[in-house]
Design a protein around this motif. Structure first.
Motif, short mmCIF file in Angstrom:
data_model
loop_
_atom_site.label_atom_id
_atom_site.label_comp_id
_atom_site.label_asym_id
_atom_site.label_seq_id
_atom_site.Cartn_x
_atom_site.Cartn_y
_atom_site.Cartn_z
N THR A 16 0.82 -1.20 0.00
CA THR A 16 0.00 0.00 0.00
C THR A 16 0.86 1.26 0.00
N ILE A 17 1.93 1.24 0.78
CA ILE A 17 2.85 2.39 0.83
C ILE A 17 3.52 2.59 -0.51
N ILE A 18 3.96 1.52 -1.13
CA ILE A 18 4.61 1.61 -2.45
C ILE A 18 3.64 2.14 -3.49
N ILE A 19 2.42 1.64 -3.51
CA ILE A 19 1.42 2.11 -4.47
C ILE A 19 1.10 3.59 -4.24
N ALA A 20 0.97 4.00 -2.98
CA ALA A 20 0.70 5.40 -2.67
C ALA A 20 1.86 6.29 -3.10
N ALA A 21 3.09 5.84 -2.90
CA ALA A 21 4.26 6.62 -3.30
C ALA A 21 4.32 6.75 -4.82
N LEU A 22 4.06 5.67 -5.54
CA LEU A 22 4.07 5.72 -7.00
C LEU A 22 2.96 6.63 -7.52
N LEU A 23 1.81 6.57 -6.90
CA LEU A 23 0.70 7.44 -7.30
C LEU A 23 1.06 8.91 -7.06
N PHE A 24 1.67 9.20 -5.92
CA PHE A 24 2.10 10.57 -5.61
C PHE A 24 3.12 11.06 -6.64
N ILE A 25 4.09 10.23 -6.98
CA ILE A 25 5.11 10.60 -7.96
C ILE A 25 4.46 10.85 -9.32
N ALA A 26 3.54 10.01 -9.73
CA ALA A 26 2.86 10.18 -11.02
C ALA A 26 2.07 11.49 -11.05
N VAL A 27 1.33 11.78 -10.00
CA VAL A 27 0.54 13.02 -9.95
C VAL A 27 1.47 14.22 -9.98
N PHE A 28 2.55 14.18 -9.20
CA PHE A 28 3.52 15.27 -9.17
C PHE A 28 4.14 15.47 -10.55
N TYR A 29 4.53 14.39 -11.21
CA TYR A 29 5.15 14.46 -12.54
C TYR A 29 4.22 15.12 -13.56
N PHE A 30 2.97 14.66 -13.61
CA PHE A 30 2.04 15.20 -14.59
C PHE A 30 1.64 16.63 -14.27
N THR A 31 1.59 16.97 -13.00
CA THR A 31 1.29 18.35 -12.60
C THR A 31 2.43 19.27 -12.99
N TYR A 32 3.66 18.85 -12.74
CA TYR A 32 4.83 19.68 -13.02
C TYR A 32 5.05 19.85 -14.52
N THR A 33 4.95 18.77 -15.29
CA THR A 33 5.22 18.86 -16.72
C THR A 33 4.13 19.59 -17.48
N GLY A 34 2.93 19.66 -16.94
CA GLY A 34 1.84 20.32 -17.63
C GLY A 34 1.69 21.78 -17.25
N LYS A 35 2.49 22.25 -16.32
CA LYS A 35 2.34 23.61 -15.82
C LYS A 35 2.89 24.62 -16.82
N ALA A 36 2.13 25.68 -17.02
CA ALA A 36 2.57 26.76 -17.92
C ALA A 36 3.09 27.91 -17.06
N TYR A 37 4.14 28.53 -17.56
CA TYR A 37 4.75 29.68 -16.89
C TYR A 37 4.73 30.85 -17.84
N GLN A 38 4.78 32.05 -17.30
CA GLN A 38 5.06 33.19 -18.16
C GLN A 38 6.57 33.23 -18.30
N LEU A 39 7.04 33.67 -19.44
CA LEU A 39 8.48 33.68 -19.70
C LEU A 39 9.22 34.54 -18.68
N LYS A 40 8.56 35.56 -18.14
CA LYS A 40 9.20 36.41 -17.14
C LYS A 40 9.51 35.65 -15.86
N ASP A 41 8.80 34.54 -15.60
CA ASP A 41 9.08 33.71 -14.44
C ASP A 41 10.28 32.80 -14.67
N VAL A 42 10.61 32.60 -15.94
CA VAL A 42 11.70 31.71 -16.31
C VAL A 42 13.00 32.48 -16.51
#
Length: 137
Positions: free
Chosen positions: A5-31
């Motif tokens: 259960t801990i391993i599945i929860a950790a993998l789920l957390f990593i997947a959600v974090f990955y998709f949230t981070y890679t899909g995030k849009a920034y304004q170029l001034k933030d970069v």
């Protein structure tokens, strides 16, 4: 069972974090952190020739337009393109950033101070008319 259960929860957390981070849009001034007041020159190089802009009003307009672009981090190493613009932003006489804009689709940003480069995809509905922006008029 608990371990599983801990391993599945950790993998789920990593997947959600990955998709949230890679899909995030920034304004170029933030970069790219450019202080419009300190920009002394912008150099633009294309297949059609090189142009140097040192007029304070025009440099502010270009930096403002570019900084409002929405971008997403990209893993594209070698974007396909028809037209590219090489833009160097100079702050207080020192090279600050080098930008390569590929067909209004990608931007590669190089920080001269940190010697780091990153590639970004321009969000599709956030097109900038680079030809007009960098025009000689």
């Amino acid at each position: 069972m608990k371990k599983r259960t801990i391993i599945i929860a950790a993998l789920l957390f990593i997947a959600v974090f990955y998709f949230t981070y890679t899909g995030k849009a920034y304004q170029l001034k933030d970069v790219i952190k450019v202080d419009q007041a300190n920009v002394t020159r912008i150099e633009i190089d294309t297949d059609e020739g090189k142009r140097v802009i040192d007029d304070k009003k025009k440099t502010k307009e270009i930096v403002r337009s570019l900084s409002q672009l929405e971008v997403k981090k990209s893993k594209e190493l070698d974007p396909k393109f028809d037209q590219a613009y090489w833009v160097k932003i100079v702050e207080n006489g020192k090279d600050a950033y080098g930008l390569t804009i590929y067909d209004n689709d990608y931007i590669k940003a190089f920080n001269f101070k940190d010697k780091k480069q990153a590639t970004y995809t321009i969000v599709k509905d956030q097109k900038v008319d680079v030809k007009r922006l960098f025009s000689t008029k």
